[in-house]
Design a protein around this motif. Structure first.
Motif, PDB file in Angstrom:
ATOM      1  N   THR A 258       0.804  -1.232   0.000  1.00  7.49           N
ATOM      2  CA  THR A 258       0.000   0.000   0.000  1.00  7.49           C
ATOM      3  C   THR A 258       0.834   1.279   0.000  1.00  7.49           C
ATOM      4  OG1 THR A 258      -0.138   0.037   2.433  1.00  7.49           O
ATOM      5  CG2 THR A 258      -1.858  -1.187   1.243  1.00  7.49           C
ATOM      6  N   ARG A 259       2.145   1.157  -0.052  1.00  8.51           N
ATOM      7  CA  ARG A 259       3.004   2.349   0.009  1.00  8.51           C
ATOM      8  C   ARG A 259       2.698   3.291  -1.161  1.00  8.51           C
ATOM      9  NH1 ARG A 259       9.131   1.096   0.891  1.00  8.51           N
ATOM     10  NH2 ARG A 259       8.276   0.594   2.953  1.00  8.51           N
ATOM     11  N   GLY A 260       2.413   4.551  -0.839  1.00 13.10           N
ATOM     12  CA  GLY A 260       2.143   5.554  -1.866  1.00 13.10           C
ATOM     13  C   GLY A 260       0.709   5.581  -2.361  1.00 13.10           C
ATOM     14  N   MET A 261      -0.140   4.673  -1.896  1.00  8.47           N
ATOM     15  CA  MET A 261      -1.549   4.700  -2.301  1.00  8.47           C
ATOM     16  C   MET A 261      -2.262   5.871  -1.629  1.00  8.47           C
ATOM     17  SD  MET A 261      -3.104   0.841  -2.153  1.00  8.47           S
ATOM     18  CE  MET A 261      -2.638  -0.429  -3.312  1.00  8.47           C
ATOM     19  N   ASP A 262      -3.212   6.486  -2.320  1.00  6.28           N
ATOM     20  CA  ASP A 262      -4.045   7.477  -1.655  1.00  6.28           C
ATOM     21  C   ASP A 262      -5.042   6.754  -0.744  1.00  6.28           C
ATOM     22  OD1 ASP A 262      -6.568   6.874  -3.107  1.00  6.28           O
ATOM     23  OD2 ASP A 262      -5.521   7.724  -4.833  1.00  6.28           O
ATOM     24  N   ASP A 263      -5.666   7.497   0.160  1.00  4.75           N
ATOM     25  CA  ASP A 263      -6.518   6.882   1.182  1.00  4.75           C
ATOM     26  C   ASP A 263      -7.685   6.098   0.577  1.00  4.75           C
ATOM     27  OD1 ASP A 263      -4.890   7.876   3.145  1.00  4.75           O
ATOM     28  OD2 ASP A 263      -6.164   9.603   3.621  1.00  4.75           O
ATOM     29  N   ALA A 264      -8.271   6.624  -0.478  1.00  7.39           N
ATOM     30  CA  ALA A 264      -9.431   5.956  -1.081  1.00  7.39           C
ATOM     31  C   ALA A 264      -9.021   4.608  -1.697  1.00  7.39           C
ATOM     32  CB  ALA A 264     -10.072   6.851  -2.138  1.00  7.39           C
ATOM     33  N   THR A 265      -7.882   4.589  -2.380  1.00 12.95           N
ATOM     34  CA  THR A 265      -7.406   3.344  -2.989  1.00 12.95           C
ATOM     35  C   THR A 265      -7.029   2.340  -1.912  1.00 12.95           C
ATOM     36  OG1 THR A 265      -6.554   4.608  -4.869  1.00 12.95           O
ATOM     37  CG2 THR A 265      -5.756   2.352  -4.626  1.00 12.95           C
ATOM     38  N   LYS A 266      -6.385   2.832  -0.871  1.00 13.94           N
ATOM     39  CA  LYS A 266      -5.992   1.953   0.225  1.00 13.94           C
ATOM     40  C   LYS A 266      -7.228   1.324   0.878  1.00 13.94           C
ATOM     41  CE  LYS A 266      -2.530   3.425   2.587  1.00 13.94           C
ATOM     42  NZ  LYS A 266      -1.653   4.101   3.577  1.00 13.94           N
ATOM     43  N   GLU A 267      -8.272   2.128   1.055  1.00 14.83           N
ATOM     44  CA  GLU A 267      -9.504   1.616   1.664  1.00 14.83           C
ATOM     45  C   GLU A 267     -10.126   0.521   0.789  1.00 14.83           C
ATOM     46  OE1 GLU A 267     -13.838   3.307   3.259  1.00 14.83           O
ATOM     47  OE2 GLU A 267     -12.187   4.704   2.809  1.00 14.83           O
ATOM     48  N   ARG A 268     -10.125   0.738  -0.529  1.00 18.69           N
ATOM     49  CA  ARG A 268     -10.656  -0.284  -1.436  1.00 18.69           C
ATOM     50  C   ARG A 268      -9.814  -1.556  -1.382  1.00 18.69           C
ATOM     51  NH1 ARG A 268     -10.746   3.900  -5.136  1.00 18.69           N
ATOM     52  NH2 ARG A 268      -9.177   2.885  -6.463  1.00 18.69           N
ATOM     53  N   TYR A 269      -8.493  -1.381  -1.317  1.00 19.19           N
ATOM     54  CA  TYR A 269      -7.622  -2.542  -1.247  1.00 19.19           C
ATOM     55  C   TYR A 269      -7.910  -3.383  -0.004  1.00 19.19           C
ATOM     56  CZ  TYR A 269      -3.618  -5.408  -0.153  1.00 19.19           C
ATOM     57  OH  TYR A 269      -2.826  -6.482   0.209  1.00 19.19           O
ATOM     58  N   TYR A 270      -7.998  -2.740   1.152  1.00 15.22           N
ATOM     59  CA  TYR A 270      -8.235  -3.498   2.378  1.00 15.22           C
ATOM     60  C   TYR A 270      -9.605  -4.175   2.363  1.00 15.22           C
ATOM     61  CZ  TYR A 270      -3.933  -2.079   4.662  1.00 15.22           C
ATOM     62  OH  TYR A 270      -2.608  -1.918   4.987  1.00 15.22           O
ATOM     63  N   ALA A 271     -10.593  -3.542   1.760  1.00 13.01           N
ATOM     64  CA  ALA A 271     -11.905  -4.180   1.627  1.00 13.01           C
ATOM     65  C   ALA A 271     -11.811  -5.401   0.707  1.00 13.01           C
ATOM     66  CB  ALA A 271     -12.920  -3.182   1.083  1.00 13.01           C
ATOM     67  N   ASN A 272     -11.087  -5.269  -0.391  1.00 16.15           N
ATOM     68  CA  ASN A 272     -10.909  -6.392  -1.303  1.00 16.15           C
ATOM     69  C   ASN A 272     -10.096  -7.520  -0.667  1.00 16.15           C
ATOM     70  OD1 ASN A 272     -12.337  -5.495  -3.597  1.00 16.15           O
ATOM     71  ND2 ASN A 272     -10.652  -4.143  -4.183  1.00 16.15           N
TER      72      ASN A 272
END
Length: 298
Positions: A258-272
């Motif tokens: 997740t390094r360098g991801m914006d908060d919205a992308t990071k949130e989607r990643y953790y949900a996925n």
């Protein structure tokens, strides 16, 4: 400070901390039980080493709870059965996590255990060792200077003609779970760009043959005296994604993912990722673990 057991020695040497995000001391008690692949591969690593005798002086570097130490002692006693068994080899076990060191010290009376930074093995003199084992210290997350320092200390502490045996991950099949979550997060109109980003954030192969050999060459091990093997193991036990140990593994991997991801992308990643691990809990898969094992003669 870790205290000595009735059968072995535990000491502490203070060094500057390493920066890896995995916190081994927090999961010391469950490490061996939940990581059958580590135990199985450690036995293979010991089998690739030169013969071990009572006269051997061995370093179990970044020892964890003493998985390699246990494999060494089990093999030694299997090869020397009966009431006339010679004394076991001297084993020096070191790790940065006091809880791990305390567990390693319990493996046998010939084990000395120290809390120590692998970049500065201050309690081991030059040329003291016949064998140096290092299992899975060389991982994504260290800088090249750290890894060359690890390998240089391994070489410094070996006697001339002695052997270093190092295991580094070649392939974690369970990383496909993180890759799937990444693909679901990054997928879009530009499939090629998304695939390249997935490979950058979570490569299929943590270490290449060339990268493993290069670290040891920079530390002074001659390529002509270095051999690279491959070993693998596929546990049948499902991954316990909700255990403290596996939460630590995921946290360490996700720091890089997740390094360098914006908060919205990071949130989607953790949900996925949560969705993907739920799928595996419902229908567990067997995941192969594959390692490079480098043997290098000083």
């Amino acid at each position: 400070m870790a205290t000595a057991t009735a059968t072995a020695t535990v000491t502490m040497t203070v060094n500057r901390p390493l920066a890896n995000t995995f916190a081994p001391g927090a999961v010391a008690s469950s490490y061996e039980e939940e990581l059958g692949a580590m135990v199985a591969i450690s036995k293979m690593v010991v089998d690739l080493a030169p013969p071990i005798t009572s006269a051997s002086v061995i370093h179990d570097n970044a020892c964890g709870p003493g998985v390699v130490t246990a494999a060494i002692l089990a093999k030694f006693h299997a090869e020397n059965p009966g009431n006339t068994t010679p004394p076991p080899p001297r084993i020096i076990a070191t790790d940065i996590a006091p809880n791990m060191v305390e567990l390693a010290a319990r493996k046998g009376p010939s084990v000395e255990a120290h809390v120590m930074d692998s970049r500065a093995l201050t309690s081991i003199p030059d040329g003291a060792l016949t064998h140096s084992f290092t299992d899975f210290l060389f991982v994504r997350g260290w800088g090249e200077a750290d890894m060359v320092a690890f390998a240089s200390e391994i070489r410094r502490t070996l006697r001339p003609g002695a052997t270093a045996v190092n295991a580094a991950w070649k392939y974690h099949e369970w990383h496909t779970v993180l890759r799937d979550a990444l693909e679901r997060t990054l997928g879009g109109t530009d499939a090629a760009a998304a695939a390249a980003e997935v490979d950058e954030r979570m490569p299929r192969q943590p270490w290449s043959k060339e990268s493993v050999l290069a670290v040891f060459a920079k530390a002074g091990f001659h390529p002509d005296r270095t051999t690279l093997h491959t070993v693998q193991h596929t546990p049948r036990e499902p991954i316990e994604w909700d255990s403290k140990l596996w939460r630590q593994f995921l946290a360490a991997a996700n720091e890089k993912v997740t390094r360098g991801m914006d908060d919205a992308t990071k949130e989607r990643y953790y949900a996925n990722l949560a969705s993907r691990t739920d799928e595996d809990k419902a229908d567990p898969k067997e995941y192969r673990w594959e390692a490079w094992v480098l043997t290098a003669v000083k």
